[in-house]
Design a protein around this motif. Sequence first.
Motif, PDB file in Angstrom:
ATOM      1  N   UNK A 152       0.817  -1.206   0.000  1.00 46.13           N
ATOM      2  CA  UNK A 152       0.000   0.000   0.000  1.00 46.13           C
ATOM      3  C   UNK A 152       0.845   1.248   0.000  1.00 46.13           C
ATOM      4  N   UNK A 153       0.163   2.360   0.034  1.00 46.50           N
ATOM      5  CA  UNK A 153       0.814   3.671   0.033  1.00 46.50           C
ATOM      6  C   UNK A 153       0.252   4.478   1.196  1.00 46.50           C
ATOM      7  N   UNK A 154       1.156   5.147   1.915  1.00 45.79           N
ATOM      8  CA  UNK A 154       0.770   5.859   3.133  1.00 45.79           C
ATOM      9  C   UNK A 154       1.385   7.252   3.141  1.00 45.79           C
ATOM     10  N   UNK A 155       0.793   8.124   3.914  1.00 44.48           N
ATOM     11  CA  UNK A 155       1.246   9.514   3.956  1.00 44.48           C
ATOM     12  C   UNK A 155       2.387   9.702   4.956  1.00 44.48           C
ATOM     13  N   UNK A 156       3.390  10.446   4.533  1.00 51.88           N
ATOM     14  CA  UNK A 156       4.418  10.922   5.466  1.00 51.88           C
ATOM     15  C   UNK A 156       3.820  12.161   6.131  1.00 51.88           C
ATOM     16  N   UNK A 157       3.166  11.946   7.248  1.00 52.42           N
ATOM     17  CA  UNK A 157       2.323  12.988   7.822  1.00 52.42           C
ATOM     18  C   UNK A 157       3.089  14.004   8.663  1.00 52.42           C
ATOM     19  N   UNK A 158       4.387  13.779   8.847  1.00 49.97           N
ATOM     20  CA  UNK A 158       5.170  14.733   9.621  1.00 49.97           C
ATOM     21  C   UNK A 158       6.642  14.585   9.272  1.00 49.97           C
ATOM     22  N   UNK A 159       7.435  15.591   9.618  1.00 46.82           N
ATOM     23  CA  UNK A 159       8.884  15.480   9.479  1.00 46.82           C
ATOM     24  C   UNK A 159       9.392  14.446  10.490  1.00 46.82           C
ATOM     25  N   UNK A 160      10.487  13.813  10.145  1.00 47.86           N
ATOM     26  CA  UNK A 160      11.112  12.823  11.012  1.00 47.86           C
ATOM     27  C   UNK A 160      10.168  11.670  11.343  1.00 47.86           C
ATOM     28  N   UNK A 161       9.478  11.186  10.340  1.00 53.80           N
ATOM     29  CA  UNK A 161       8.666   9.972  10.505  1.00 53.80           C
ATOM     30  C   UNK A 161       9.618   8.789  10.635  1.00 53.80           C
ATOM     31  N   UNK A 162       9.505   8.025  11.707  1.00 54.63           N
ATOM     32  CA  UNK A 162      10.445   6.929  11.950  1.00 54.63           C
ATOM     33  C   UNK A 162       9.977   5.638  11.294  1.00 54.63           C
ATOM     34  N   UNK A 163      10.898   4.706  11.158  1.00 61.16           N
ATOM     35  CA  UNK A 163      10.574   3.410  10.567  1.00 61.16           C
ATOM     36  C   UNK A 163       9.535   2.678  11.409  1.00 61.16           C
ATOM     37  N   UNK A 164       9.576   2.840  12.729  1.00 60.63           N
ATOM     38  CA  UNK A 164       8.604   2.164  13.589  1.00 60.63           C
ATOM     39  C   UNK A 164       7.211   2.784  13.448  1.00 60.63           C
ATOM     40  N   UNK A 165       7.160   4.100  13.294  1.00 56.41           N
ATOM     41  CA  UNK A 165       5.867   4.745  13.065  1.00 56.41           C
ATOM     42  C   UNK A 165       5.294   4.346  11.712  1.00 56.41           C
ATOM     43  N   UNK A 166       6.179   4.229  10.729  1.00 51.30           N
ATOM     44  CA  UNK A 166       5.730   3.788   9.402  1.00 51.30           C
ATOM     45  C   UNK A 166       5.189   2.369   9.461  1.00 51.30           C
ATOM     46  N   UNK A 167       5.868   1.494  10.186  1.00 55.87           N
ATOM     47  CA  UNK A 167       5.409   0.111  10.315  1.00 55.87           C
ATOM     48  C   UNK A 167       4.079   0.039  11.058  1.00 55.87           C
ATOM     49  N   UNK A 168       3.923   0.893  12.052  1.00 56.78           N
ATOM     50  CA  UNK A 168       2.661   0.914  12.796  1.00 56.78           C
ATOM     51  C   UNK A 168       1.498   1.307  11.885  1.00 56.78           C
ATOM     52  N   UNK A 169       1.756   2.199  10.939  1.00 60.23           N
ATOM     53  CA  UNK A 169       0.720   2.615   9.999  1.00 60.23           C
ATOM     54  C   UNK A 169       0.322   1.469   9.073  1.00 60.23           C
ATOM     55  N   UNK A 170       1.274   0.597   8.747  1.00 63.25           N
ATOM     56  CA  UNK A 170       1.002  -0.503   7.825  1.00 63.25           C
ATOM     57  C   UNK A 170       0.462  -1.739   8.527  1.00 63.25           C
ATOM     58  N   UNK A 171       0.517  -1.762   9.861  1.00 64.91           N
ATOM     59  CA  UNK A 171       0.058  -2.927  10.605  1.00 64.91           C
ATOM     60  C   UNK A 171       1.181  -3.832  11.046  1.00 64.91           C
ATOM     61  N   UNK A 172       2.430  -3.345  11.041  1.00 65.20           N
ATOM     62  CA  UNK A 172       3.603  -4.084  11.507  1.00 65.20           C
ATOM     63  C   UNK A 172       4.064  -5.100  10.465  1.00 65.20           C
TER      64      UNK A 172
END
Length: 249
Positions: free
Chosen positions: A141-161
């Motif tokens: 899928x495709x997700x938004x970089x909703x803030x500066x300094x988005x971390x890899x863990x926050x990105x994974x949380x958005x995708x469901x881990x």
Amino acid sequence: MTYCILLIVSLVMVGCYPHREVGFLQTRKGLPTYEPQEYKPYRLHRNDEVIYRLVTMDETISKVMDQNQGSSSGQNTIGYRIHADGTVDLPFLKPVPIVGLTLKEAQKRIQDSMRVVIPDAEVRLALNNKTFSVLGDIGAGQYEVYKDKLTIFQALAMTGDVDIRGNRKKVRIIRPVDNQEPIVLEFDIRTNSIIGSEYYYIYPNDLIYVERSKGSFFKVDSYTGFLGLITSSVNLFISILNYTTLINQ
């Protein structure tokens, strides 16, 4: 019966996912150590699209901008693509070169250019294509970089881990580089030293890829499944043992 016991022992050893294989932020020995690096803000690429917002007290210019963009607020927003030559075309201005600049640097350059014709111009600039993509045993899928300094863990949380069967030893980030071949960053996401490293932050247009772990076919996702596997195996071997006993009688 001996073979049955050996099988059960083997299943206990390989049948589930221990924390050392799937856990995040581990500090144990044997994991790679990544050096911390200073965060670098995103720099604009060709074909990026920026959102330009102009605020001015000049009524004539405000009316022109309102007519072009259907706004009645005096604050005008529209998207502009960065051309192959690295410039962006904006109203009232010659093409402005902004490729390779950070958003703040590009905002200042556009505002300085705009104030030549509109002395009180205030410019705000944002990136319109602020997305990252995921592929593999992490979903798709495709997700938004909703803030500066988005971390890899926050990105994974958005995708469901990462899926339990995903290879966390070799996570890859494919990162486009303007006018060059993309770079591939490969890292072990289990180590605590990933925090603050070059692998820690996610940028617009990144692709995160997680392949399936080798040997995951022989493992189960939960203890319930694990117990069910052992029970089925034991029942199978008892049946084989009973059948063999009857034949030998």
